[in-house]
Design a protein around this motif. Structure first.
Motif, mmCIF file in Angstrom:
data_model
loop_
_atom_site.group_PDB
_atom_site.id
_atom_site.type_symbol
_atom_site.label_atom_id
_atom_site.label_comp_id
_atom_site.label_asym_id
_atom_site.label_seq_id
_atom_site.Cartn_x
_atom_site.Cartn_y
_atom_site.Cartn_z
ATOM 1 N N LEU A 199 -7.246 0.708 10.105
ATOM 2 C CA LEU A 199 -6.937 1.998 9.480
ATOM 3 C C LEU A 199 -6.042 2.832 10.393
ATOM 4 C CD1 LEU A 199 -7.253 4.117 7.260
ATOM 5 C CD2 LEU A 199 -9.381 4.841 8.392
ATOM 6 N N LEU A 200 -6.394 2.895 11.671
ATOM 7 C CA LEU A 200 -5.569 3.634 12.626
ATOM 8 C C LEU A 200 -4.183 3.004 12.748
ATOM 9 C CD1 LEU A 200 -8.187 4.390 15.421
ATOM 10 C CD2 LEU A 200 -7.277 5.967 13.690
ATOM 11 N N LEU A 201 -4.141 1.674 12.740
ATOM 12 C CA LEU A 201 -2.851 0.989 12.777
ATOM 13 C C LEU A 201 -2.016 1.340 11.551
ATOM 14 C CD1 LEU A 201 -0.804 -1.086 13.813
ATOM 15 C CD2 LEU A 201 -2.214 -2.883 12.746
ATOM 16 N N ALA A 202 -2.637 1.349 10.387
ATOM 17 C CA ALA A 202 -1.910 1.688 9.154
ATOM 18 C C ALA A 202 -1.342 3.104 9.242
ATOM 19 C CB ALA A 202 -2.825 1.555 7.946
ATOM 20 N N LEU A 203 -2.142 4.029 9.722
ATOM 21 C CA LEU A 203 -1.687 5.422 9.833
ATOM 22 C C LEU A 203 -0.558 5.561 10.849
ATOM 23 C CD1 LEU A 203 -5.163 7.202 9.689
ATOM 24 C CD2 LEU A 203 -3.439 7.084 7.867
ATOM 25 N N ALA A 204 -0.701 4.895 11.998
ATOM 26 C CA ALA A 204 0.335 4.976 13.034
ATOM 27 C C ALA A 204 1.631 4.304 12.563
ATOM 28 C CB ALA A 204 -0.160 4.337 14.331
ATOM 29 N N ALA A 205 1.511 3.168 11.901
ATOM 30 C CA ALA A 205 2.708 2.482 11.398
ATOM 31 C C ALA A 205 3.395 3.326 10.335
ATOM 32 C CB ALA A 205 2.324 1.102 10.846
ATOM 33 N N TRP A 206 2.607 3.923 9.472
ATOM 34 C CA TRP A 206 3.176 4.791 8.429
ATOM 35 C C TRP A 206 3.923 5.967 9.072
ATOM 36 C CZ3 TRP A 206 3.963 4.202 3.415
ATOM 37 C CH2 TRP A 206 4.345 5.333 2.667
ATOM 38 N N ALA A 207 3.299 6.587 10.063
ATOM 39 C CA ALA A 207 3.922 7.719 10.747
ATOM 40 C C ALA A 207 5.191 7.304 11.474
ATOM 41 C CB ALA A 207 2.931 8.342 11.733
ATOM 42 N N ASP A 208 5.262 6.038 11.865
ATOM 43 C CA ASP A 208 6.431 5.516 12.568
ATOM 44 C C ASP A 208 7.483 4.971 11.602
ATOM 45 O OD1 ASP A 208 7.682 5.060 15.117
ATOM 46 O OD2 ASP A 208 7.208 2.918 14.918
ATOM 47 N N GLY A 209 7.267 5.138 10.295
ATOM 48 C CA GLY A 209 8.232 4.689 9.313
ATOM 49 C C GLY A 209 8.172 3.200 9.006
ATOM 50 N N GLN A 210 7.084 2.551 9.358
ATOM 51 C CA GLN A 210 6.917 1.116 9.130
ATOM 52 C C GLN A 210 6.012 0.910 7.915
ATOM 53 O OE1 GLN A 210 5.879 -1.007 12.790
ATOM 54 N NE2 GLN A 210 6.569 0.779 13.953
ATOM 55 N N ALA A 211 6.575 1.155 6.741
ATOM 56 C CA ALA A 211 5.769 1.164 5.513
ATOM 57 C C ALA A 211 5.132 -0.193 5.215
ATOM 58 C CB ALA A 211 6.627 1.610 4.332
ATOM 59 N N LEU A 212 5.864 -1.271 5.387
ATOM 60 C CA LEU A 212 5.304 -2.594 5.091
ATOM 61 C C LEU A 212 4.168 -2.930 6.052
ATOM 62 C CD1 LEU A 212 5.354 -5.093 3.333
ATOM 63 C CD2 LEU A 212 7.121 -6.044 4.847
#
Length: 160
Positions: free
Chosen positions: A70-83
């Motif tokens: 979950l934290l990875l998903a949030l951090a990736a999303w915040a970093d513009g890494q949608a996939l």
């Protein structure tokens, strides 16, 4: 942010792999071994296992496999890494529903019932049978869900 994503990915994958290994080992080795022993011995052993399983490594494994994706998903999303965020979010859901929720709703109640039973009681054999079969079946679900979470976290390694 990219280094945080890398660290979270490594931790999430480690926790998910450990969870899959733990659940799979119980399904394929521990429960088979306990089922092959006298019901009284199996009950005593499982009661001791349940009493002692909560350790820092178990907590990292069990809770980390839920929270770190979950934290990875949030951090990736915040970093513009949608996939990457989508794969990590899918891993969170797979483990959350198939392992964490199953543990809370199925395996833990079975463990709590077993804890109240007397291994030397007259119905030890029936008690063990009525515990082992459903506990193991639900544990298979946890194993598969954890393996799915691992696979989904591996997909986060694909170039985006």
């Amino acid at each position: 942010m990219a280094s945080l994503v890398v660290l979270l990915h490594a931790a999430a994958l480690l926790a998910a792999v450990l969870a899959a290994g733990l659940f799979c080992t119980f399904s394929t080795v521990v429960m088979r071994g306990l089922d092959a022993t006298a019901p009284q011995a199996a009950m005593r052993a499982m009661q001791r296992i349940n009493d002692g399983i909560r350790t820092p490594i178990f907590d990292f494994t069990f809770f980390g496999a839920l929270l770190l994706p979950l934290l990875l998903a949030l951090a990736a999303w915040a970093d513009g890494q949608a996939l990457r965020a989508a794969w990590a979010g899918s891993a969170f859901l797979a483990y959350g529903l198939g392992a964490f929720v199953v543990t809370i709703l199925a395996n833990v109640p079975l463990n709590l019932r077993l804890a109240k039973e007397d291994p030397d009681g007259p119905s030890a054999a029936e008690t063990w049978r009525s515990y082992s079969a459903p506990w193991t079946a639900w544990n298979h679900v946890r194993s598969l869900a954890s393996l799915l979470a691992c696979a989904l976290l591996v997909l986060t390694l694909l170039p985006t």
